[in-house]
Design a protein around this motif. Structure first.
Motif, PDB file in Angstrom:
ATOM      1  N   UNK A  88       0.841  -1.198   0.000  1.00 50.26           N
ATOM      2  CA  UNK A  88       0.000   0.000   0.000  1.00 50.26           C
ATOM      3  C   UNK A  88       0.877   1.248   0.000  1.00 50.26           C
ATOM      4  N   UNK A  89       0.380   2.268  -0.713  1.00 54.24           N
ATOM      5  CA  UNK A  89       1.155   3.485  -0.946  1.00 54.24           C
ATOM      6  C   UNK A  89       0.502   4.700  -0.286  1.00 54.24           C
ATOM      7  N   UNK A  90       1.352   5.495   0.382  1.00 56.75           N
ATOM      8  CA  UNK A  90       0.923   6.804   0.870  1.00 56.75           C
ATOM      9  C   UNK A  90       0.728   7.756  -0.307  1.00 56.75           C
ATOM     10  N   UNK A  91      -0.168   8.706  -0.152  1.00 53.33           N
ATOM     11  CA  UNK A  91      -0.331   9.799  -1.126  1.00 53.33           C
ATOM     12  C   UNK A  91      -0.446  11.094  -0.343  1.00 53.33           C
ATOM     13  N   UNK A  92       0.618  11.875  -0.369  1.00 47.65           N
ATOM     14  CA  UNK A  92       0.660  13.135   0.368  1.00 47.65           C
ATOM     15  C   UNK A  92       0.510  14.301  -0.589  1.00 47.65           C
ATOM     16  N   UNK A  95       0.503  21.937  -0.959  1.00 42.17           N
ATOM     17  CA  UNK A  95       0.082  23.044  -1.820  1.00 42.17           C
ATOM     18  C   UNK A  95      -0.614  22.519  -3.081  1.00 42.17           C
ATOM     19  N   UNK A  96      -1.492  21.540  -2.885  1.00 43.80           N
ATOM     20  CA  UNK A  96      -2.292  20.910  -3.947  1.00 43.80           C
ATOM     21  C   UNK A  96      -1.449  20.121  -4.941  1.00 43.80           C
ATOM     22  N   UNK A  97      -0.179  19.902  -4.646  1.00 42.06           N
ATOM     23  CA  UNK A  97       0.673  19.094  -5.513  1.00 42.06           C
ATOM     24  C   UNK A  97       0.917  17.732  -4.875  1.00 42.06           C
ATOM     25  N   UNK A  98       0.869  16.658  -5.662  1.00 39.74           N
ATOM     26  CA  UNK A  98       1.235  15.358  -5.095  1.00 39.74           C
ATOM     27  C   UNK A  98       2.733  15.302  -4.821  1.00 39.74           C
ATOM     28  N   UNK A  99       3.092  14.768  -3.673  1.00 42.40           N
ATOM     29  CA  UNK A  99       4.501  14.593  -3.327  1.00 42.40           C
ATOM     30  C   UNK A  99       4.979  13.318  -4.016  1.00 42.40           C
ATOM     31  N   UNK A 100       6.043  13.416  -4.805  1.00 39.83           N
ATOM     32  CA  UNK A 100       6.481  12.262  -5.578  1.00 39.83           C
ATOM     33  C   UNK A 100       7.732  11.648  -4.953  1.00 39.83           C
ATOM     34  N   UNK A 101       7.893  10.378  -5.240  1.00 34.76           N
ATOM     35  CA  UNK A 101       9.056   9.609  -4.781  1.00 34.76           C
ATOM     36  C   UNK A 101       9.763   9.069  -6.015  1.00 34.76           C
ATOM     37  N   UNK A 113       6.943   8.201  -8.944  1.00 34.86           N
ATOM     38  CA  UNK A 113       5.538   7.884  -8.731  1.00 34.86           C
ATOM     39  C   UNK A 113       4.969   8.826  -7.683  1.00 34.86           C
ATOM     40  N   UNK A 114       3.697   9.239  -7.820  1.00 35.40           N
ATOM     41  CA  UNK A 114       3.090  10.142  -6.830  1.00 35.40           C
ATOM     42  C   UNK A 114       2.602   9.404  -5.592  1.00 35.40           C
ATOM     43  N   UNK A 115       3.428   8.575  -5.047  1.00 31.51           N
ATOM     44  CA  UNK A 115       3.108   7.812  -3.847  1.00 31.51           C
ATOM     45  C   UNK A 115       4.343   7.076  -3.377  1.00 31.51           C
ATOM     46  N   UNK A 116       4.381   6.736  -2.098  1.00 27.64           N
ATOM     47  CA  UNK A 116       5.519   5.980  -1.577  1.00 27.64           C
ATOM     48  C   UNK A 116       4.996   4.909  -0.630  1.00 27.64           C
ATOM     49  N   UNK A 117       5.701   3.802  -0.497  1.00 24.42           N
ATOM     50  CA  UNK A 117       5.162   2.655   0.227  1.00 24.42           C
ATOM     51  C   UNK A 117       5.200   2.827   1.741  1.00 24.42           C
ATOM     52  N   UNK A 175       9.305  16.587  -3.255  1.00 22.50           N
ATOM     53  CA  UNK A 175       9.782  15.207  -3.350  1.00 22.50           C
ATOM     54  C   UNK A 175      10.095  14.694  -1.955  1.00 22.50           C
ATOM     55  N   UNK A 176      10.095  13.378  -1.828  1.00 20.17           N
ATOM     56  CA  UNK A 176      10.507  12.803  -0.553  1.00 20.17           C
ATOM     57  C   UNK A 176      11.190  11.468  -0.787  1.00 20.17           C
TER      58      UNK A 176
END
Length: 604
Positions: A88-92, A95-101, A113-117, A175-176
């Protein structure tokens, strides 16, 4: 903000607070539109808070304590392990932007990808799963161990604009990098220790400390107006395959042109030959489609069902066209979450009038007499099937505790929109359609039906219907893969310009394929063209169904009975919608074609 968690191995999304993560003490839930609710998006404020342009290192968010002797805490751990196992992936959202990994794959390419595990795990066999394949540290090599990503390194880029009032800064990317660290104590946090392990079976108490680090960097090359471009450009797996698209486009245009030329040249020759016949001897030697002038407009069987399908197909066709046009023009961009679905639903509700009008007038043209039944079936039959399917899917989501489950109040609201707005509008359209004169046919229908000669295998309905759906399906094949990836693999779809272009080509090829095969049926002296015209182009939906089954087994990694039922339940809704509007396009193309050709020949 945090959004729902989802997985490519499960159709069931879950809210952030369903897992035992850190929670915001002042939880705020932004208002969600209808599209977000139907897609299962649940956005809420997160406990990760930091001021602008202030660097922070290894800042504690919260501490979670677990004791496996406690049944409630053991259930939370078991659900967390399940989330890690299913990737399962987090989606953060910042400022209305998806945080990508972003990370490097095995072949050295960069994958974003706009999500991280949530984490990763090592199987009993020692095989690394999911994100553990990326972490090559020797500490990630214990078998049958779950690793929790309890630390994130966040990097936010901003663009400073020195204008009036002293200037200001705008965020342009986020990004994270997820990390796993087992913190030794709460007093001195060092985010460089061994990974945070969650064994399959634990016999002692342990704590999980969630931390984060944040840094800001100025980026003058990215403008605020184009800040979403970095997300789209970084997704190498969704880059447009220009050569493939152009190749398919050229092939489709070539085939469409050939079909049009054959029909026009052959028809032109037939019409000239028929009109030049003056003597009775010549008329007796006549053959082909002119012989059917007394039967070609004979009403078909099941005229009620056909008229209802045509009304609903018209409604879906107009809805799809307007929605894709608005998306193509940029009004329904991915930054406006849920706008695409909201627009489609609202348009469908408001377009009940064209559905009722087309259905009632077509039913009158086919000499139907049960007009009250037609009035009721048009707004209730196909939408009722879709609503029953979605309600069954929703029951499964309720049982599984998924965030995609629609609340009872929302269901009542959708039912009110259907029965309170769409149905009355359909009645209004049906009233005007029934009052309107029926379509005028250029020839009269004989009282005694003409005998249909024995047909060869190639002129029988099954062969022609199956062949007729191949060409339209070839138009949407490439786009279909990307659309299914967007829905089931949780990837962003943003190529609405190409999708609108393919949609127009699909309509053209559906029309041409249906007209061509309808002409062949008439030349074989078979006047039962009504349903065949509908099924010839709508058979594309059968190929769509076959492809979605192939996609499920060959491309997806979905596990679990509930997820499989949900996948095919939602797929059936897509197939029904596709069936209705493609069949409607093919039918009205043949209807117009036959009226035209019989209006230009001389019939005694």
């Amino acid at each position: 903000f945090v959004n729902r968690l989802d997985s490519v191995e499960s159709v069931l999304p879950y809210e952030y607070n369903t897992f035992d993560f850190c929670k915001d003490s002042e939880k705020r839930n932004p208002s969600e539109n209808l599209g977000q609710v139907l897609f299962g998006e649940r956005i809420s404020s997160s406990p990760y808070k930091f001021p602008f342009n202030r660097t922070g290192t290894c800042i504690k968010v919260c501490v979670k304590s677990y004791d496996t002797a406690n049944d409630d805490q053991e259930k939370k751990l078991a659900f967390l392990r399940k989330g890690i196992r299913l990737n399962y992936q987090h989606h953060w959202i910042i400022d209305n932007m998806p945080v990508i990994w972003c990370h490097n794959t095995g072949d050295g390419t960069k994958y974003c990808t706009p999500g991280f595990p949530i984490g990763c795990f090592i199987a009993k066999s020692g095989e690394s799963k999911h994100a553990c394949l990326i972490h090559v540290s020797p500490e990630f090599n214990k078998s049958h161990i779950y690793f929790l990503f309890n630390h994130v390194d966040i990097t936010i880029a901003y663009h400073e604009d020195s204008g009036r009032n002293g200037g200001f800064a705008r965020l342009v990317s986020a990004r994270l990098e997820p990390q796993s660290h087992k913190h030794s104590g709460e007093g001195r946090l060092a985010c460089n220790g061994p990974p945070m392990e969650i064994p399959e079976e634990h016999t002692e108490k342990f704590n999980v400390t969630y931390t984060y680090s944040v840094q800001f960097e100025e980026n003058k090359s990215i403008k605020w107006a184009s800040r979403w471009d970095y997300i789209l450009d970084s997704m190498s797996h969704t880059n447009i395959q220009w050569l493939s698209i152009m190749n398919s486009f050229v092939i489709i245009l070539f085939l469409s042109g050939m079909v049009a030329i054959i029909i026009l040249r052959t028809l032109h020759r037939d019409i000239i030959r028929y009109n030049e016949m003056s003597s009775s001897e010549d008329a007796q030697e006549d053959f082909g489609w002119k012989l059917l002038h007394g039967d070609v407009f004979r009403p078909p069987r099941n005229r009620m069902l056909l008229s209802v399908f045509l009304g609903q197909g018209t409604q879906v066709l107009i809805m799809t066209f307007i929605t894709l046009l608005l998306a193509c023009l940029g009004f329904l961009s991915p930054s406006n979450r849920g706008a695409l679905m909201t627009c489609a639903v609202v348009l469908w509700v408001l377009l009940g009038t064209p559905a009722g009008y087309v259905s009632a007038r077509m039913y009158k043209t086919l000499k139907g007499v049960k007009w009250k039944t037609n009035f009721l079936l048009t707004p209730l039959l196909c939408p009722g099937v879709v609503f029953a399917d979605l309600f069954f899917m929703n029951v499964i989501l309720w049982v599984e505790g998924s965030s995609a489950a629609i609340s009872f109040g929302t269901l009542i609201g959708i039912l009110a929109m259907w029965c309170g707005i769409s149905v009355p509008l359909t009645f209004v359209g049906a009233y005007f359609g029934a009052k309107k004169k029926q379509f005028r046919f250029p020839v009269c229908t004989n009282q005694i039906p003409r005998h249909i000669p024995r047909q060869s295998f190639f002129t029988k309905p099954p062969f022609g219907i199956m062949i007729g759906g191949i060409l339209p399906f070839g138009c949407v094949f490439i786009r279909l893969f990307l659309i299914l990836n967007s829905i089931w693999s949780h990837q962003m779809y943003f190529m609405f310009g190409f999708l609108f272009l393919v949609f127009i080509i699909l309509l053209i090829t559906c029309s041409e394929a249906a007209v061509l095969l309808c002409y062949f049926y008439l030349c074989a002296e078979d006047y039962h063209w009504w349903w065949r015209a509908f099924f010839t182009s709508s058979f594309t939906a059968v190929y769509l169904l076959i492809y979605t089954v192939h996609y499920f087994f060959a491309k997806l990694q979905i596990t679990g009975t509930a997820s499989a039922i949900l996948y095919f339940g939602y797929t059936m809704v897509m197939v029904l919608i596709f069936f209705l509007f493609t069949g409607t396009v093919g039918f009205f193309s043949c209807f117009w074609f036959i009226i035209k050709i019989y209006s230009v020949v001389k019939v005694d």
